[in-house]
Design an enzyme around this catalytic site. Structure first.
Site, mmCIF file in Angstrom:
data_model
loop_
_atom_site.group_PDB
_atom_site.id
_atom_site.type_symbol
_atom_site.label_atom_id
_atom_site.label_comp_id
_atom_site.label_asym_id
_atom_site.label_seq_id
_atom_site.Cartn_x
_atom_site.Cartn_y
_atom_site.Cartn_z
ATOM 1 N N GLY A 38 0.589 -0.983 0.200
ATOM 2 C CA GLY A 38 -0.446 0.289 -0.047
ATOM 3 C C GLY A 38 0.646 1.300 -0.367
ATOM 4 N N GLU B 293 27.251 -6.184 24.559
ATOM 5 C CA GLU B 293 26.804 -4.790 24.122
ATOM 6 C C GLU B 293 28.047 -3.810 25.087
ATOM 7 O OE1 GLU B 293 23.218 -4.353 24.847
ATOM 8 O OE2 GLU B 293 24.033 -1.756 25.293
ATOM 9 N N HIS C 125 -4.459 -17.362 49.035
ATOM 10 C CA HIS C 125 -2.932 -18.775 48.542
ATOM 11 C C HIS C 125 -3.023 -19.458 48.623
ATOM 12 C CE1 HIS C 125 0.482 -19.437 51.370
ATOM 13 N NE2 HIS C 125 -0.482 -20.168 51.877
ATOM 14 N N GLY D 182 18.145 -3.183 18.337
ATOM 15 C CA GLY D 182 17.305 -2.010 17.646
ATOM 16 C C GLY D 182 16.713 -2.536 16.742
HETATM 17 P P1 FAD Z 1 4.399 -4.520 12.445
HETATM 18 O O1 FAD Z 1 3.839 -5.885 13.819
HETATM 19 O O2 FAD Z 1 5.908 -3.916 11.620
HETATM 20 O O3 FAD Z 1 3.457 -4.958 11.488
HETATM 21 C C1 FAD Z 1 3.389 -3.836 10.474
HETATM 22 C C2 FAD Z 1 2.564 -4.329 9.249
HETATM 23 O O4 FAD Z 1 2.415 -3.788 8.034
HETATM 24 C C3 FAD Z 1 4.167 -5.873 8.438
HETATM 25 O O5 FAD Z 1 2.759 -6.847 8.026
HETATM 26 C C4 FAD Z 1 4.159 -5.073 6.950
HETATM 27 O O6 FAD Z 1 4.336 -6.024 6.097
HETATM 28 C C5 FAD Z 1 3.322 -4.564 6.854
HETATM 29 N N1 FAD Z 1 3.638 -3.515 5.864
HETATM 30 C C6 FAD Z 1 4.370 -2.132 5.844
HETATM 31 N N2 FAD Z 1 4.550 -1.543 4.845
HETATM 32 C C7 FAD Z 1 3.904 -1.460 4.427
HETATM 33 C C8 FAD Z 1 3.050 -0.647 2.752
HETATM 34 N N3 FAD Z 1 3.238 0.119 2.152
HETATM 35 N N4 FAD Z 1 1.763 -1.913 1.948
HETATM 36 C C9 FAD Z 1 1.207 -2.800 3.002
HETATM 37 N N5 FAD Z 1 2.766 -3.452 4.298
HETATM 38 C C10 FAD Z 1 3.233 -2.658 4.571
HETATM 39 N N6 FAD Z 1 6.447 -7.151 21.401
HETATM 40 C C11 FAD Z 1 5.466 -6.752 22.588
HETATM 41 O O7 FAD Z 1 4.944 -6.487 22.727
HETATM 42 N N7 FAD Z 1 6.042 -8.156 23.047
HETATM 43 C C12 FAD Z 1 6.843 -8.803 22.749
HETATM 44 O O8 FAD Z 1 6.981 -10.481 22.850
HETATM 45 C C13 FAD Z 1 7.667 -8.917 21.785
HETATM 46 N N8 FAD Z 1 8.615 -9.877 20.857
HETATM 47 C C14 FAD Z 1 9.854 -9.427 20.081
HETATM 48 C C15 FAD Z 1 9.912 -10.530 19.346
HETATM 49 C C16 FAD Z 1 10.792 -10.310 18.050
HETATM 50 C C17 FAD Z 1 11.924 -10.876 17.803
HETATM 51 C C18 FAD Z 1 10.575 -8.995 17.689
HETATM 52 C C19 FAD Z 1 11.525 -8.817 15.934
HETATM 53 C C20 FAD Z 1 9.854 -8.189 18.209
HETATM 54 C C21 FAD Z 1 9.170 -8.641 19.225
HETATM 55 N N9 FAD Z 1 7.687 -7.706 20.071
HETATM 56 C C22 FAD Z 1 7.755 -7.766 21.132
HETATM 57 C C23 FAD Z 1 7.420 -5.877 19.150
HETATM 58 C C24 FAD Z 1 6.748 -6.410 18.415
HETATM 59 O O9 FAD Z 1 6.815 -6.917 17.292
HETATM 60 C C25 FAD Z 1 6.482 -5.217 17.628
HETATM 61 O O10 FAD Z 1 6.826 -3.811 18.435
HETATM 62 C C26 FAD Z 1 4.996 -5.182 17.032
HETATM 63 O O11 FAD Z 1 4.937 -5.670 15.623
HETATM 64 C C27 FAD Z 1 4.853 -3.575 16.136
HETATM 65 O O12 FAD Z 1 3.361 -3.604 15.344
HETATM 66 P P2 FAD Z 1 3.375 -3.112 13.810
HETATM 67 O O13 FAD Z 1 1.854 -3.350 13.924
HETATM 68 O O14 FAD Z 1 3.697 -1.223 14.784
HETATM 69 O O15 FAD Z 1 4.049 -3.305 12.980
HETATM 70 P P1 NAD Z 2 16.510 -2.965 22.468
HETATM 71 O O1 NAD Z 2 16.652 -1.621 22.023
HETATM 72 O O2 NAD Z 2 16.090 -3.304 23.019
HETATM 73 O O3 NAD Z 2 18.297 -3.224 22.454
HETATM 74 C C1 NAD Z 2 19.623 -2.833 21.822
HETATM 75 C C2 NAD Z 2 20.702 -3.042 22.701
HETATM 76 O O4 NAD Z 2 21.733 -2.671 22.076
HETATM 77 C C3 NAD Z 2 20.953 -2.259 23.435
HETATM 78 O O5 NAD Z 2 21.430 -2.817 24.886
HETATM 79 C C4 NAD Z 2 21.758 -0.926 23.071
HETATM 80 O O6 NAD Z 2 22.588 -0.306 23.463
HETATM 81 C C5 NAD Z 2 22.654 -2.188 22.580
HETATM 82 N N1 NAD Z 2 23.668 -1.489 20.808
HETATM 83 C C6 NAD Z 2 22.876 -0.680 19.899
HETATM 84 N N2 NAD Z 2 24.394 -0.428 19.082
HETATM 85 C C7 NAD Z 2 24.827 -1.115 19.463
HETATM 86 C C8 NAD Z 2 26.163 -2.137 18.797
HETATM 87 N N3 NAD Z 2 26.657 -1.094 18.180
HETATM 88 N N4 NAD Z 2 26.876 -2.379 19.701
HETATM 89 C C9 NAD Z 2 26.762 -3.296 21.013
HETATM 90 N N5 NAD Z 2 25.079 -2.820 21.003
HETATM 91 C C10 NAD Z 2 24.266 -2.045 20.753
HETATM 92 O O7 NAD Z 2 16.516 -3.366 20.573
HETATM 93 P P2 NAD Z 2 16.236 -5.202 20.238
HETATM 94 O O8 NAD Z 2 16.469 -6.127 21.652
HETATM 95 O O9 NAD Z 2 16.602 -5.456 19.232
HETATM 96 O O10 NAD Z 2 14.752 -4.674 20.001
HETATM 97 C C11 NAD Z 2 14.327 -4.292 19.371
HETATM 98 C C12 NAD Z 2 12.767 -4.165 20.115
HETATM 99 O O11 NAD Z 2 11.778 -4.748 19.818
HETATM 100 C C13 NAD Z 2 12.547 -3.535 21.662
HETATM 101 O O12 NAD Z 2 11.847 -2.084 21.158
HETATM 102 C C14 NAD Z 2 11.634 -4.052 22.038
HETATM 103 O O13 NAD Z 2 11.205 -3.371 22.692
HETATM 104 C C15 NAD Z 2 11.168 -4.962 20.995
HETATM 105 N N6 NAD Z 2 11.008 -6.627 21.585
HETATM 106 C C16 NAD Z 2 10.022 -6.723 22.781
HETATM 107 C C17 NAD Z 2 10.262 -7.327 23.204
HETATM 108 C C18 NAD Z 2 8.929 -7.925 24.553
HETATM 109 O O14 NAD Z 2 8.756 -6.938 24.824
HETATM 110 N N7 NAD Z 2 9.435 -9.096 24.861
HETATM 111 C C19 NAD Z 2 11.059 -8.607 22.460
HETATM 112 C C20 NAD Z 2 11.609 -8.654 21.897
HETATM 113 C C21 NAD Z 2 11.747 -7.170 20.806
#
Ligand code: FAD
Ligand code: NAD
Length: 475
Positions: A122, A211, A451, A278
């Protein structure tokens, strides 16, 4: 061909698909466009979270924890199982099937709520139109009274660590390894680094986490972060703080990494290197020339507190806008926007968004850390309760960790609740509810907790704030 809608949502992740569903519930004519394609070529709704984030990572965290407990803990319970061996193929098959069930569920939810789901790319055009390009190349323009942009985020890549998807990988690749790497390097000790590092450590990898910062988990209350660091060290996660990666290069079937820290320059060889430093907002190909939608200096779509962009009737939600990159934050924004569009009340309380790190022990928190409250200058008091004193935690062989509450001294308001321990991610829901209702510590003290449950730790921590804990010594 042109189609007219009240709402077109671009992106069907955990921000976009709930927005579409709520719009449908509000009797608006709604379409949701998503381009996500899985590594097996299939298209699926659900975005990063369902396909390559929250859900597959939690499936593997669960399986790997069971594997480790079967190996190391069952004997303590008097259960003899013989040699415990790993069938990674079966574990990965289960992970894929959990994901498929959840993403298929979105199709059913769309149908039930009258949402037209469209697979394709989109692009917002000037005048609130969305050009949709399907995988087969066909194009159509959707006319929309409102457009909600929910395009999510993508991993940050490091120039000095060139991604190849095989040896130098991102979190998505690291969820789909088909063998256990003997030596795993992870760059970044953030949420992803710790969760995925834990999965592969439990399954047998030697894991080194590099880190850049000197401080471990700076966003977490430091009492909790220090406790976590101790447990991770004991589990064999080798977390090197203050480690700046200088370069990484694939050499044969391994990756050579160089990094520097206070002691000087070091080299390290690993079989796989996960970059988890990140994520950044994803807007590639999203905005045509002249839409007027503004981005900030970090690439996030600029929005107000109600997720309105700089263009009337164009909204943006989820990871592509400011705030924590969390699925539940995006979901609440999606629901808020869909309600506002329908003329209903809508608001997100950004002060009480819970965070969970699904390691063992699990870490969860809401509100301010002790360090943040101290820096604010507001007089405060704290109380904590160790799970070692919880009968339920002991029965579960899960006595590590604690619950901690930070409250205001002046009016007793709860300012932050922090948990490290069993089911912390579930326990934090009570804390979120308490803070949503501006609870005082006394409110929690006077609330009866069953409890023996883990939730008694929150109760006892609240009592400990005023040195009235019953089941632990007040200090
Ligand atoms: P997304 O989930 O990234 O979805 C965006 C969607 O838009 C995608 O399907 C993409 O293909 C689509 N899109 C983008 N541009 C276009 C376009 N132009 N046209 C059509 N489609 C498009 N968060 C938690 O709260 N709990 C967790 O345990 C957790 N675990 C995570 C573990 C990992 C390994 C990772 C990478 C992330 C995790 N997160 C977690 C973070 C979480 O996945 C994101 O915060 C969340 O998915 C964001 O939702 P969103 O809908 O904004 O974006
Ligand atoms: P993050 O921001 O949690 O951690 C990235 C880490 O990488 C930081 O500690 C940072 O200091 C370090 N870093 C950055 N540049 C570096 C470098 N050049 N060398 C070494 N260390 C470096 O990001 P993430 O773990 O990639 O996760 C991405 C996002 O996905 C986060 O915002 C998180 O909220 C979301 N996420 C959430 C969950 C959950 O809710 N359980 C799980 C996975 C991911």
């Amino acid at each position: 061909m042109s189609d007219d809608y009240d709402v077109v949502v671009v992106g069907a992740g955990p921000a976009g698909y709930p927005a579409a569903i709520r719009a449908g519930q509000n009797k608006l004519k709604v379409a949701c466009v998503d381009e996500w394609q899985n590594t097996d070529g299939s298209y699926a709704f659900g975005g990063t979270c369902l396909n390559a984030g929250c859900i597959p990572s939690k499936a593997l965290l669960e399986s790997s924890e069971l594997f480790q407990r079967a190996k190391d803990e069952f004997a303590t319970h008097g259960i003899k199982v013989g040699e415990v061996t790993l069938d990674l193929g079966a574990m990965q098959k289960r992970r894929a099937s959990v994901v498929k069930t959840m993403t298929n569920g979105i199709n059913a939810l769309f149908k039930a709520n009258g949402v037209v789901g469209i697979q394709g790319h989109g692009k917002l055009l000037p005048g609130n139109k969305v050009l949709v390009k399907a995988a087969d190349g066909t194009e159509k323009t959707l006319e929309a009274k409102n457009v909600i942009l929910a395009s999510g985020s993508t991993p940050i890549r490091l120039r000095s660590v060139p991604h190849d998807g095989k040896f130098i990988v991102d979190s998505w690749n690291a969820l789909e390894f088909d063998t256990v790497p003997k030596r795993l390097g992870v760059i970044g000790a953030g949420v992803i680094g710790l969760e995925l590092g834990s999965v592969w450590r439990r399954l047998g990898s030697d894991v080194v986490v590099l880190e850049a910062l000197e401080q471990f988990l700076p966003m977490v209350d430091q009492t909790i972060a220090k406790e976590a660091q101790r447990h991770f060290k004991r589990q064999g996660l080798d977390i090197k703080l203050g480690a700046k990666v200088l370069s990484a290069a694939v050499s044969g079937n391994a990756v050579d990494v160089t990094y520097s820290d206070a002691q000087g320059e070091h080299s390290l060889q690993v079989d796989k290197l996960v970059v988890a430093v990140g994520r950044r907002p994803f807007t590639e190909g999203l905005l045509a020339e002249g839409t007027g939608v503004q981005l900030d200096e970090r690439g996030f779509i600029k929005v107000d507190e109600h997720c309105g962009t700089s263009v009337p009737n164009v909204w943006a939600i989820g990871d592509v806008v400011r705030g924590p990159m969390l699925a539940h934050k995006g979901k609440e924004e999606g629901v808020m926007v869909a309600d506002l569009i329908a003329g209903h009340y809508g608001e997100v309380n950004y002060k009480v968004i819970p965070s969970v790190i699904y390691t063992q022990p699990e870490i969860a928190w809401v509100g301010q850390t002790e360090e943040q409250v101290k820096a604010s200058g507001r007089p405060y008091k704290t109380g904590s309760f160790p799970f070692a004193a919880s009968g339920r935690a002991r029965a579960m062989e899960a006595g590590a960790g604690m619950a901690k509450i930070v409250s205001a001294k002046d009016d007793d308001e709860v300012l932050g609740i922090h948990v490290i321990g069993p089911m912390a991610g579930e326990l934090i829901a009570e804390a979120v509810l308490a803070m949503e209702y501006s609870a005082s510590t006394e409110d929690i003290q006077r609330t009866i907790h069953a409890h023996p449950t883990l939730s008694e730790a929150i109760h006892e921590a609240a009592l400990a704030v005023d040195k009235k804990a019953i089941d632990s010594i007040n200090r």
